[in-house]
Motif scaffolding. Structure first.
Motif: not given
Length: 227
Positions: A1-28
């Motif tokens: 799968m792909g490598n994804i960089l999230i640049i986001e200052d809202e920690q809760k938003v980052s954590e939720v997106l990271k969890a969803y994307l890692e569940k799909e197999g991405y490296r975040v």
């Protein structure tokens, strides 16, 4: 799968997106700092950047410009700025998609999945147009005008490539949106027009009388170069 960089200052938003994307197999990888994000991007390989515009140190727009100086990586912008002018400005500085907050993590994940499906389906093809004045190499993702490499955003590249592959056929805005963004894209038709305007600036000798990207009134666009 792909490598994804999230640049986001809202920690809760980052954590939720990271969890969803890692569940799909991405490296975040996540960071809350724009400058740190640019530093991380320059020292690692990423296939996608998910970028918030409201950052504590520098603006997301500046981050986008800095990344675009050296890379054609796909960039998804996340922002509360939702006017048409804001979206057009985002596309003009190099964004590939523009998501308005609040948004659904499931929707963003679906768009990420659609992006990687499209990338995996492309074949290796090189086109030489007008005896070499214009060339496009899909494998290397390089566009050249008179032998000089021209910087293209991923979506600009995909639009030009789709028009070249379908030379002689008129593609509507809806068809281009489907090919580039996927059938579930819920943006607006002017997205394509903005990209077409930017492509013409890069490859046409006369943007008022374009040779390559031809407008077919009330229908769409077609490619006019000699392959």
């Amino acid at each position: 799968m792909g490598n994804i960089l999230i640049i986001e200052d809202e920690q809760k938003v980052s954590e939720v997106l990271k969890a969803y994307l890692e569940k799909e197999g991405y490296r975040v990888t996540c960071t809350s700092s724009g400058l740190k994000g640019v530093e991380i991007f320059r020292t690692h390989e990423f296939n996608l950047v998910i970028l918030d515009l409201m950052l504590p140190d520098i603006s997301g727009e500046e981050v986008c410009k800095l990344i675009r100086q050296s890379s054609q990586v796909h960039i998804f912008m996340l922002t509360a700025k939702g006017t048409l002018d804001d979206r057009i400005d985002g596309l003009n500085i190099g964004a590939d998609e523009y998501l308005i907050k609040p948004f659904s993590p499931r929707e963003l994940t679906a768009r990420v999945n659609a992006l990687f499906r499209r990338l995996s389906l492309k074949s290796t093809t090189t086109y030489i147009i007008d005896k070499g004045r214009l060339s496009i190499d899909y494998d290397e993702r390089v566009v050249k005008v008179n032998g000089q490499v021209i910087s293209f955003t991923p979506n600009e590249f995909e639009i030009l490539y789709s028009l070249i592959v379908n030379k002689g056929k008129v593609l509507s805005r809806e068809q281009l949106i489907g090919k580039i963004f996927g059938a579930d894209f819920d943006g607006y038709d002017r997205t394509i027009d903005v990209h077409i305007k930017n492509i013409r600036k890069k490859i046409e000798e006369d943007t008022k009388n374009p040779k390559y990207i031809i407008t077919v009134m009330k229908v769409g666009y077609k490619f006019g170069g000699d392959i």
